[in-house]
Each structure stands twice: as C-alpha cells, then as structure tokens.
Motif scaffolding. Structure first.
Motif, PDB file in Angstrom:
ATOM      1  N   LEU A  69      37.379  18.421  28.298  1.00 40.24           N
ATOM      2  CA  LEU A  69      37.623  17.412  27.278  1.00 40.24           C
ATOM      3  C   LEU A  69      36.948  16.099  27.652  1.00 40.24           C
ATOM      4  CD1 LEU A  69      39.119  16.669  24.657  1.00 40.24           C
ATOM      5  CD2 LEU A  69      41.090  16.021  26.054  1.00 40.24           C
ATOM      6  N   TRP A  70      37.056  15.721  28.914  1.00 41.82           N
ATOM      7  CA  TRP A  70      36.434  14.489  29.407  1.00 41.82           C
ATOM      8  C   TRP A  70      34.916  14.546  29.224  1.00 41.82           C
ATOM      9  CZ3 TRP A  70      38.410  10.038  31.996  1.00 41.82           C
ATOM     10  CH2 TRP A  70      37.445   9.229  32.593  1.00 41.82           C
ATOM     11  N   ASN A  71      34.293  15.676  29.612  1.00 41.55           N
ATOM     12  CA  ASN A  71      32.840  15.807  29.514  1.00 41.55           C
ATOM     13  C   ASN A  71      32.378  15.814  28.058  1.00 41.55           C
ATOM     14  OD1 ASN A  71      32.531  15.912  32.286  1.00 41.55           O
ATOM     15  ND2 ASN A  71      32.574  18.135  32.386  1.00 41.55           N
ATOM     16  N   THR A  72      33.149  16.476  27.190  1.00 41.31           N
ATOM     17  CA  THR A  72      32.775  16.517  25.775  1.00 41.31           C
ATOM     18  C   THR A  72      32.824  15.128  25.153  1.00 41.31           C
ATOM     19  OG1 THR A  72      33.675  18.765  25.593  1.00 41.31           O
ATOM     20  CG2 THR A  72      33.290  17.568  23.541  1.00 41.31           C
ATOM     21  N   ILE A  73      33.903  14.402  25.434  1.00 42.68           N
ATOM     22  CA  ILE A  73      34.022  13.038  24.914  1.00 42.68           C
ATOM     23  C   ILE A  73      32.949  12.135  25.519  1.00 42.68           C
ATOM     24  CG2 ILE A  73      35.503  11.004  24.858  1.00 42.68           C
ATOM     25  CD1 ILE A  73      37.908  12.845  24.708  1.00 42.68           C
ATOM     26  N   SER A  74      32.689  12.313  26.818  1.00 44.30           N
ATOM     27  CA  SER A  74      31.690  11.481  27.495  1.00 44.30           C
ATOM     28  C   SER A  74      30.307  11.692  26.903  1.00 44.30           C
ATOM     29  CB  SER A  74      31.669  11.805  28.996  1.00 44.30           C
ATOM     30  OG  SER A  74      32.913  11.512  29.595  1.00 44.30           O
ATOM     31  N   LEU A  75      29.937  12.952  26.640  1.00 43.05           N
ATOM     32  CA  LEU A  75      28.636  13.227  26.031  1.00 43.05           C
ATOM     33  C   LEU A  75      28.507  12.558  24.669  1.00 43.05           C
ATOM     34  CD1 LEU A  75      27.980  16.993  26.842  1.00 43.05           C
ATOM     35  CD2 LEU A  75      26.513  15.075  27.454  1.00 43.05           C
ATOM     36  N   SER A  76      29.571  12.667  23.885  1.00 42.51           N
ATOM     37  CA  SER A  76      29.555  12.065  22.558  1.00 42.51           C
ATOM     38  C   SER A  76      29.416  10.551  22.641  1.00 42.51           C
ATOM     39  CB  SER A  76      30.834  12.451  21.808  1.00 42.51           C
ATOM     40  OG  SER A  76      30.863  11.870  20.526  1.00 42.51           O
ATOM     41  N   VAL A  77      30.171   9.940  23.545  1.00 42.31           N
ATOM     42  CA  VAL A  77      30.133   8.484  23.695  1.00 42.31           C
ATOM     43  C   VAL A  77      28.767   8.028  24.205  1.00 42.31           C
ATOM     44  CG1 VAL A  77      31.090   6.536  24.978  1.00 42.31           C
ATOM     45  CG2 VAL A  77      32.619   8.253  24.008  1.00 42.31           C
ATOM     46  N   CYS A  78      28.213   8.758  25.167  1.00 42.73           N
ATOM     47  CA  CYS A  78      26.901   8.398  25.710  1.00 42.73           C
ATOM     48  C   CYS A  78      25.829   8.440  24.627  1.00 42.73           C
ATOM     49  CB  CYS A  78      26.524   9.346  26.851  1.00 42.73           C
ATOM     50  SG  CYS A  78      27.539   9.170  28.342  1.00 42.73           S
ATOM     51  N   CYS A  79      25.840   9.505  23.836  1.00 42.01           N
ATOM     52  CA  CYS A  79      24.869   9.610  22.738  1.00 42.01           C
ATOM     53  C   CYS A  79      25.065   8.500  21.722  1.00 42.01           C
ATOM     54  CB  CYS A  79      25.005  10.969  22.048  1.00 42.01           C
ATOM     55  SG  CYS A  79      24.427  12.362  23.026  1.00 42.01           S
ATOM     56  N   GLN A  80      26.323   8.209  21.405  1.00 42.10           N
ATOM     57  CA  GLN A  80      26.608   7.194  20.395  1.00 42.10           C
ATOM     58  C   GLN A  80      26.178   5.812  20.864  1.00 42.10           C
ATOM     59  OE1 GLN A  80      27.661   8.309  17.587  1.00 42.10           O
ATOM     60  NE2 GLN A  80      27.990   6.423  16.427  1.00 42.10           N
ATOM     61  N   ILE A  81      26.437   5.502  22.139  1.00 43.46           N
ATOM     62  CA  ILE A  81      26.037   4.200  22.677  1.00 43.46           C
ATOM     63  C   ILE A  81      24.524   4.055  22.647  1.00 43.46           C
ATOM     64  CG2 ILE A  81      25.932   2.827  24.796  1.00 43.46           C
ATOM     65  CD1 ILE A  81      28.715   3.870  25.480  1.00 43.46           C
ATOM     66  N   ALA A  82      23.822   5.130  23.038  1.00 37.20           N
ATOM     67  CA  ALA A  82      22.365   5.064  23.120  1.00 37.20           C
ATOM     68  C   ALA A  82      21.700   4.988  21.752  1.00 37.20           C
ATOM     69  CB  ALA A  82      21.839   6.275  23.892  1.00 37.20           C
ATOM     70  N   THR A  83      22.299   5.649  20.772  1.00 37.82           N
ATOM     71  CA  THR A  83      21.668   5.691  19.441  1.00 37.82           C
ATOM     72  C   THR A  83      22.237   4.653  18.475  1.00 37.82           C
ATOM     73  OG1 THR A  83      23.242   7.397  18.705  1.00 37.82           O
ATOM     74  CG2 THR A  83      21.145   8.143  19.659  1.00 37.82           C
ATOM     75  N   LEU A  84      23.289   3.942  18.877  1.00 35.55           N
ATOM     76  CA  LEU A  84      23.928   2.984  17.967  1.00 35.55           C
ATOM     77  C   LEU A  84      22.974   1.899  17.479  1.00 35.55           C
ATOM     78  CD1 LEU A  84      26.483   2.046  16.536  1.00 35.55           C
ATOM     79  CD2 LEU A  84      27.098   0.761  18.600  1.00 35.55           C
ATOM     80  N   PRO A  85      22.176   1.268  18.357  1.00 34.28           N
ATOM     81  CA  PRO A  85      21.254   0.232  17.841  1.00 34.28           C
ATOM     82  C   PRO A  85      20.290   0.776  16.792  1.00 34.28           C
ATOM     83  CG  PRO A  85      21.429   0.093  20.229  1.00 34.28           C
ATOM     84  CD  PRO A  85      22.121   1.362  19.827  1.00 34.28           C
TER      85      PRO A  85
END
Length: 289
Positions: free
Chosen positions: A206-222
């Motif tokens: 669960l931690w890794n799945t959420i972390s992957l999603s958050v990492c992608c979202q942070i990187a692509t948000l701008p």
C-alpha cells in the motif's frame, strides 16, 4: 511538419492492425463498453469508447491507465519474458529468450502507434536488457537520458509533445523521489513486530502504491497545470483501484488468449476478464461521481 512516407506507412499498418484486433476482441467481449475499455488497454485504440466512459475516466484521473504507456509495456515484457522462461534450458536459451522478448516489444510498439510513453518504455527496456546481456551496469538516469536522446534524434519534434513531456516527467519523478519513500518505510518499519508478517507486506504494498502515485503526481503537476489548467483531486484513490485492476486485466487477457483452445479454462479466464473490465468501468464511474 508533414509526415514522411515511413510514418504514413506505419500509420496505415497500425490502423489496420487495430481494426482487425478490435474485430477479434468483439467476438470475445460482445458488450460494447467492456470491449471499448479492453481495446484501449491492449491495442491503444480509444475510438470505440463512448463520451460517457471517457468523461468518467478523465474526471477520475484514470485516463493514463487507458493510454498505452510504460506500465503496459513493462507488463507485456514481463508476461512474454516469463512465458519464454523454459528457453533457458536449451543452448543459447538466454540469448534467444531476450531476443524474442525484445522483438515482441518492438513489434508491439510499432503496431500500437509509437506513442511517446510507449517508445520511452520500450527504448529503456532495450537499453537495460542489452546492457545486462553485455554484463554492463547502467544507471537509471543514464538509461532515461539515452532513451530521450534516441527518441529526439529519430523525431526531434517529439519534445513538443505533451505525452513526451508527461511521460519523461513521471519516470524522472519516480527515479528521484520513490527511493526516498522506500527508505522512509524501511526507517518506520525497522524493529516493528508486524513488519515481517502478512500485515507488513500488505502495508508495504500500500505504501509503495501510494508513493508511486504521489511521485508521479508531483513530477507531472506543473505540466498538468500548464497544459490543462487542473489536476484530478482523486488521483490517489483512483490509482489504488485502477492501476492494480488494469494490471490484473492485462494478465487475465493473456491467460484468456492462451487458454482459448481449452474449453473450461478458456471460458473461466474470459469470465474473469469480463468481471475485471466491468469492475474497472464501474469503479471509475463511481469515483468520478
């Protein structure tokens, strides 16, 4: 720039492949909504999707699941690589296995339309497998930089593509931020009694799945804010449901194709595939509200 003769020929072959594949998939999945989702997930064709389904996936922040991407290429490579596992017991089996798997990925990339994310993932797999076969160590940053260089050398205008920018931003975000998240989990779980049991493994997933999603979202948000002016607020919930379900669909689809000649097992695999497709459509529709 107008497309060249090679690009035009590739487009024609891609369209013919997608149409023939879609017709075959319709014989397996007659339901129009399920068939449309399966076509998007497997052959990269979204022309059969209704506006309602597209809106549901878009509002839920799950359109990236439908678009052929690095996730699909990675899963496809893992599936074919495992299927060819028995080749390692014959002379030169490892070389044949790698060559056949890479040839499959190359063909899949060409027939699916060569979207920037697919080209990026396929190129990175090629670089990594060739380097490993030559007993070379390749850093992740070097792999993605070389993949970007190859893509831009072949088609310089790709750098202006939104798909190109989002794809490379997402994978760079994973490479840079995800190790920090995994280190944080190790620090938090060190010495805990639950860390080694089933609960610990479930929490780590669960931690890794959420972390992957958050990492992608942070990187692509701008880029998302710049190009689209908004970002889906429910991306965490969506990714927790849609990404594992899409992965299960691709594995079930492979099993259904391989087991079609077997009466009972083929029907069972096809039934599971339909249930997973229905769950993906209904869950995204529910999240989208």
């Amino acid at each position: 720039l107008p497309p060249g003769p090679i690009e035009e020929m590739l487009t024609l072959h891609t369209e013919a492949f997608q149409e023939n594949s879609a017709d075959y998939l319709r014989t397996l999945i007659p339901d129009s909504n399920l068939h449309a989702t399966l076509c998007a997930l497997t052959i990269g064709s979204r022309q059969y999707m209704t506006s309602e389904i597209k809106h549901s996936f878009s509002a839920a922040g799950a359109m990236h699941v439908l678009a052929l991407s690095g996730l699909h290429i990675g899963i496809a490579f893992a599936i074919i690589y495992r299927i060819l596992g028995l080749l390692v017991f014959i002379p030169y089996g490892k070389i044949i296995r790698n060559g056949a798997a890479l040839a499959f990925i190359g063909g899949y990339m060409l027939l699916s339309g060569c979207s920037p994310s697919v080209v990026r993932a396929a190129t990175m797999i090629f670089i990594y497998r060739i380097a490993k076969g030559c007993f070379r160590q390749v850093e992740k940053t070097e792999t993605i930089a070389l993949a970007a260089l190859i893509s831009c050398t072949i088609s310089p205008m790709q750098i202006t593509s939104i798909g190109f920018q989002l794809s490379y931003s997402a994978v760079i975000g994973i490479f840079m931020l995800f190790p920090v998240c995994t280190d944080a989990y190790k620090l938090l779980s060190t010495g805990k009694r639950w860390a080694g049991g089933m609960a610990g493994k479930a929490l780590e997933w669960l931690w890794n799945t959420i972390s992957l999603s958050v990492c992608c979202q942070i990187a692509t948000l701008p880029l998302s804010l710049y190009h689209f002016g908004s970002s889906a607020p429910s991306f965490l919930i969506t990714n927790l449901i849609a990404v594992p379900t899409a992965t299960a669909i691709l594995y079930s689809f492979t099993a259904a194709m391989l087991l079609q000649p077997v009466p009972v097992l083929g029907e069972a695999a096809l039934y599971i595939l339909k249930m997973l497709l229905s769950f993906l459509n209904s869950s995204t529709s529910f999240i989208a509200g």
